[in-house]
Enzyme design. Structure first.
Site: not given
Ligand SMILES: [Fe+2]
Length: 468
Positions: A168, A197, A200, A234-235, A319, A328-329, A356, A358
């Site tokens: 990331d 990732d 971005y 995903n990015h 990821h 988050h996530h 994924h 952060h």
């Protein structure tokens, strides 16, 4: 000594014993209270020196390498030329040799909404010597650029090797700090395992792909000299049907090559490589992975192929984490966990690295594979055959840190902290590897979290080899 004093001493001893046993019973579970510096979460401006375009007509830029075959005798060199296709050749020669060889690659380009890419070259150099330094040159005429790399040793059970872990990353000032800390880490990572990732760029209007180009130039200072092993996040999807971009992974697939055919994969998004004493399996969290899908079928065939007598360290990259206690996530990796955790336990995977989220998190060795809908066995339990799950999505991108954690810290979570940083996996021999997590706010040699990993296969199946 009075009776009262003896009793007090005895009580103290008892308290220490109870405390120490309770620490063992509760599996660690540290939530770091580290207070970090303010992070601005701003991408570096387009005119930053780290994004500088090299001088000269049609000069190659965004030069990076990755492994080009199954065992490490191959290297894929990728680069972009801005003005015209130019040459697809890579000139290369061994250190201390005057004999120069040439490998021929191919060139691609793509359009994304109103963006047209440069000429993206990919060239596989094959049949190199193991454990050797090579120089290579890309470009034409007066505008050539030279770099170098070192091939890994021949795969073998006790070959030491040092991997860096970054995820990331993005292209903020923090991203730059992460990369610098990795480069200056005295443990000297030899290859980056990148857990997805990348740029971005998709956070910009219409996924402004110019930010893919800046990212390629940003990482060149490391990735032109040592392989970055790619995992898609995903990015990398860049799926925006409303602007006509309905095919996923278009920029990623054009820009980054992987040696997927060497491991009988049918997609560049999932594949395996051997490198020194490690067998690395890369999975795609954002491709179909249910029963009978190509990815499922490939992994089902791949896991039994791993020869732990040759490559004792079985490492999986994906990821989206299977175990994460951040808000988050939360539980986004649950479907993947349900599908594949039994396989990872069965085949004694040593470590699963993911991004994924952060932040940083390390799990205990746990599994949660006993549940069968009616037996209520749905909690993770300690399992010596299970991998350690490490989330290392703390590269420093513009979305900032995931600071909110589920409370209380679950028992499977051994250590968690929301700071930017990178990891180092330092494999010593077939039984021992050392993992360290380095936060950007510390000095280059400082480890904020670390542990010795005992190899699952050799620990459980064979007598241990003493660490020299
Ligand atoms: Fe992600």
């Amino acid at each position: 000594m009075g009776m009262k004093r003896v009793c007090t001493g005895f009580l103290c001893l008892l308290t220490v014993l109870i405390l120490s046993s309770s620490v063992q019973l509760c599996d660690g579970g540290i939530t770091s209270n580290y207070v970090r510096k303010y992070n601005s979460n701003v991408d570096m401006p387009l005119n930053s020196d780290v994004f500088r375009v090299p001088p000269g007509y049609n000069a190659p830029h965004q030069v990076y390498i990755t492994q080009g075959d199954l065992e490490g005798k191959g290297v894929i060199v990728s680069w972009t030329t801005p003005d015209e296709p130019g040459s697809n050749s890579v000139l290369y020669w061994a250190e201390n040799s005057n004999v120069k060889s040439s490998a021929e690659g191919f060139v691609v380009s793509y359009k994304y909404y109103n963006y047209t890419s440069g000429y993206i070259h990919h060239c596989t150099i094959k049949d190199l010597e193991f454990d050797a330094k090579y120089y290579y040159e890309v470009g034409l005429g007066n505008t050539t650029r030279q770099f170098w790399f070192v091939t890994p040793p021949k795969p073998g059970p006790d070959v030491p090797y040092t991997f860096g872990l970054i995820g990331d990353l993005g292209q903020t000032y923090d991203s730059n700090s992460t990369l610098t800390h990795y480069e200056l880490n005295p443990l000297k990572g030899q290859t980056i395992l990148f857990v997805g990732d990348l740029s971005y760029a998709d956070n910009y209007p219409f996924h402004n792909n110019i930010r893919w180009d800046t990212w390629g130039r940003f990482i060149e200072r490391s990735a032109a000299y040592q392989p970055w092993i790619w995992t898609a996040g995903n990015h990398e999807l860049d799926f925006v049907p409303e602007i006509g971009e309905s095919k996923p992974f278009v920029p990623y697939k054009h820009r980054f090559s992987t040696p997927y055919r060497a491991s009988d994969s049918t997609s560049p998004l999932w594949y395996s490589i051997k490198r020194a004493s490690a067998y690395i399996i890369v999975m795609s969290s954002y491709s179909a992975f249910g029963t009978y899908t190509p990815q499922w079928k490939w992994l089902k065939n791949e896991l039994p192929k791993v020869n732990r007598s040759e490559t004792p360290w079985l490492i999986v990259l994906m990821h989206c984490p299977m175990y994460s206690s951040y808000v988050h996530h939360y539980m986004e990796g649950e479907t993947m966990r349900v599908m594949y955790e039994p396989w990872f336990v069965n085949y004694k995977v040593d470590v699963v690295f993911a991004g994924h989220v952060h932040a940083y998190e390390r799990s205990e060795r746990v599994s949660n594979v006993a549940y069968n809908i009616i037996n209520r066995k749905c909690s993770p339990v300690r399992d010596e055959s299970a991998p350690v799950y490490i989330t290392i999505g703390d590269g420093g991108n513009q979305e900032g840190l995931a600071t909110e954690m589920t409370q209380p810290q679950p028992r499977y979570s051994a250590y968690r902290e929301a700071s930017f940083g990178h990891g180092i996996l330092d494999i010593k021999n077939r039984t021992h590897a050392y993992f360290g997590w380095h936060r950007n706010d510390d000095g280059y040699a400082v480890e904020a979290d670390s542990l010795w990993l005992l190899n699952r296969y050799w620990k459980l199946e064979e007598p241990s080899v003493a660490l020299s």
